[in-house]
Design a protein around this motif. Structure first.
Motif, mmCIF file in Angstrom:
data_model
loop_
_atom_site.group_PDB
_atom_site.id
_atom_site.type_symbol
_atom_site.label_atom_id
_atom_site.label_comp_id
_atom_site.label_asym_id
_atom_site.label_seq_id
_atom_site.Cartn_x
_atom_site.Cartn_y
_atom_site.Cartn_z
ATOM 1 N N GLY A 185 50.730 29.018 34.148
ATOM 2 C CA GLY A 185 50.173 30.340 33.879
ATOM 3 C C GLY A 185 50.822 31.051 32.721
ATOM 4 O O GLY A 185 50.287 32.054 32.216
ATOM 5 N N LYS A 205 49.412 32.834 23.013
ATOM 6 C CA LYS A 205 50.677 33.018 23.726
ATOM 7 C C LYS A 205 51.808 32.131 23.233
ATOM 8 O O LYS A 205 52.981 32.475 23.393
ATOM 9 N N THR A 219 44.322 27.494 28.473
ATOM 10 C CA THR A 219 43.411 27.546 29.617
ATOM 11 C C THR A 219 42.241 28.465 29.320
ATOM 12 O O THR A 219 41.083 28.151 29.641
ATOM 13 N N GLN A 220 42.495 29.603 28.686
ATOM 14 C CA GLN A 220 41.419 30.515 28.306
ATOM 15 C C GLN A 220 40.416 29.826 27.387
ATOM 16 O O GLN A 220 39.198 29.929 27.567
ATOM 17 N N ALA A 239 47.330 32.745 35.879
ATOM 18 C CA ALA A 239 47.929 33.765 35.019
ATOM 19 C C ALA A 239 48.017 35.119 35.710
ATOM 20 O O ALA A 239 48.688 36.023 35.218
ATOM 21 N N MET A 297 42.372 29.880 35.648
ATOM 22 C CA MET A 297 42.675 31.195 35.083
ATOM 23 C C MET A 297 43.381 32.081 36.106
ATOM 24 O O MET A 297 44.076 33.026 35.738
ATOM 25 N N GLU A 329 48.578 29.637 29.142
ATOM 26 C CA GLU A 329 47.597 30.708 29.371
ATOM 27 C C GLU A 329 46.490 30.696 28.317
ATOM 28 O O GLU A 329 45.289 30.728 28.637
#
Length: 411
Positions: A185, A323, A192-193, A206, A203, A189
């Motif tokens: 997460g 990130k 994954t988005q 996170a 999702m 992050e």
């Protein structure tokens, strides 16, 4: 509790007779090369495993072999050998070896060829081609250990994908990460988005960065649930499996998505090969961030720089919201972390927390196996009569607070 330096050495070292390396050599099959990398009568592929050099090749009839890289005659490299008529022929003096490792021709020797060839000392390795991977057992004796019949092994080729890349760090750093749920997460992050699409439950990781971990021992290692509290009396449960000595079976991102198997095998003390298998037992896999590999021997990409430029981290991209600054691939983000830890990082200096329980269990199982081997025993998890690789299942889903995650895992 931090490990001692002595434990760290036992855990990580695989070369020059190190107990961990010898235990793995004797009691486990190693993935050598993606099957698609080998062509019948094509170029041999150099493979390094546990600090020693080998070549893998596919013979005229489609069978596969793994041999010591150096020719038993005058030690020239068989990576240079010609491949044809069901064997590798050394280009130095013409000695020929078949997929079993037998010397079948020595044209520069006068006299009884067959008798001479039968007396040449060679190491013979058992090799199989299954699940899109060529596997080898490097141990001694007549009986090979149980083959890892993981759930992807016998699926049709269009329901699985295999890719791999060599990473310049010790193997345990990567094995630990496969069971480290709390990093996903944070580190992944943005990735994954980008890859989520609609309905991707990952999702949710996170939204709760400190999962509660619950464990169950298994004949192959352990499974554990990472439980993340959500609003409305719900919990996101991810049930993943660690299979000795290096397999991490990671649950699909949603009910119809692919399962991922991460495994990181020791090339030598300071290098590992990261393997990524994705599979879908229900339908063709299609294009994923792993199946879209442009090079099954060199993908996902390593970080684009070195320590002098923070491994190529893109700070401008971070200012715009990414990130990590490593947009290349989910794997690239992991590799940057491993490389930044150093070739073999010193676990006696770390300070662990509640999220590290799965990592500590990986270490404990590996150390137990090495110590059992030192004591002259077959490691308990290497040949357990209850071992059933095919039954291993990793799942994820949203359940009610207080519900038993095992019902999700066992349904």
């Amino acid at each position: 509790m931090a490990m001692t330096k002595e434990e760290n050495e036992l855990l990580t070292r695989v070369e020059n007779g190190a107990p961990m390396g010898e235990m793995i050599r004797q009691h486990y099959w190693l993935p050598a090369v993606p099957a698609s990398k080998l062509e019948a009568d094509g170029a041999p592929v150099r493979v390094r495993l546990l600090g020693k050099n080998y070549v893998a090749f596919r013979a005229t009839d489609g069978s596969v072999g793994v041999l010591d890289e150096q020719c038993p005659h005058r030690r020239a490299s068989l990576a240079l050998a010609g491949n044809g008529e069901n064997g590798l022929r050394c280009i130095y003096h013409g000695w020929k070896l078949n997929v079993k490792g037998e010397v079948v021709e020595a044209p520069n020797h006068t006299g009884n060829q067959e008798g001479f060839c039968s007396k040449v000392r060679v190491n013979r390795y058992t090799t199989v081609d299954r699940g899109g991977i060529v596997w080898v057992w490097l141990g001694q004796g007549e009986k090979a250990p149980p083959f890892p019949e993981l759930p992807f092994i016998d699926l049709p080729a269009d329901q699985r994908s295999v890719t791999s890349v060599e990473v310049p760090t010790n193997w345990v750093q990567a094995v630990e990460a496969s069971m480290d749920s709390s990093h996903v997460g944070v580190l992944h992050e943005s990735t994954t988005q980008i890859t989520a699409g609609g309905g991707n439950e990952r999702m949710l990781m996170a939204k709760a960065l400190a999962p509660k971990l619950e464990f169950e021992d298994r004949p192959y290692g352990y499974r554990y649930a990472a439980l993340r509290a959500l609003p409305d009396d719900q919990v996101y449960a991810r049930v993943n499996n660690f299979v000795m000595p290096w397999y991490g079976l990671i649950c699909p991102p949603d009910a119809n998505g692919p399962t991922t198997v991460f495994f990181s095998t020791p090339v030598d003390d300071v290098t590992h090969r990261a393997w990524f298998v994705q599979f879908n037992p229900k339908r063709p896999l299609g294009m994923t961030i792993m199946s879209a590999s442009p090079d099954v021997w060199n993908f996902p990409p390593l970080p684009p720089g070195d320590a002098k430029d923070n491994w190529g981290q893109n700070r401008d991209l971070m200012r715009r919201g990414h990130k990590t600054g490593f947009p290349q691939h989910l794997g690239t983000e992991d590799f940057a972390m491993f490389i930044s830890q150093g070739p073999i990082y010193d676990r006696s200096e770390e300070q662990l927390c509640s999220a590290d329980g799965a990592v500590m269990r990986v270490r404990a199982l590996l150390l137990r196996a090495a110590r059992e081997f030192i004591d002259g025993k077959t490691p308990a998890l290497a040949d357990n009569p209850q071992l059933d690789y095919r039954a291993i299942r990793s799942v994820g889903g949203v359940i009610a607070t207080g519900a038993n995650w095992r019902t999700l895992a066992d349904q």
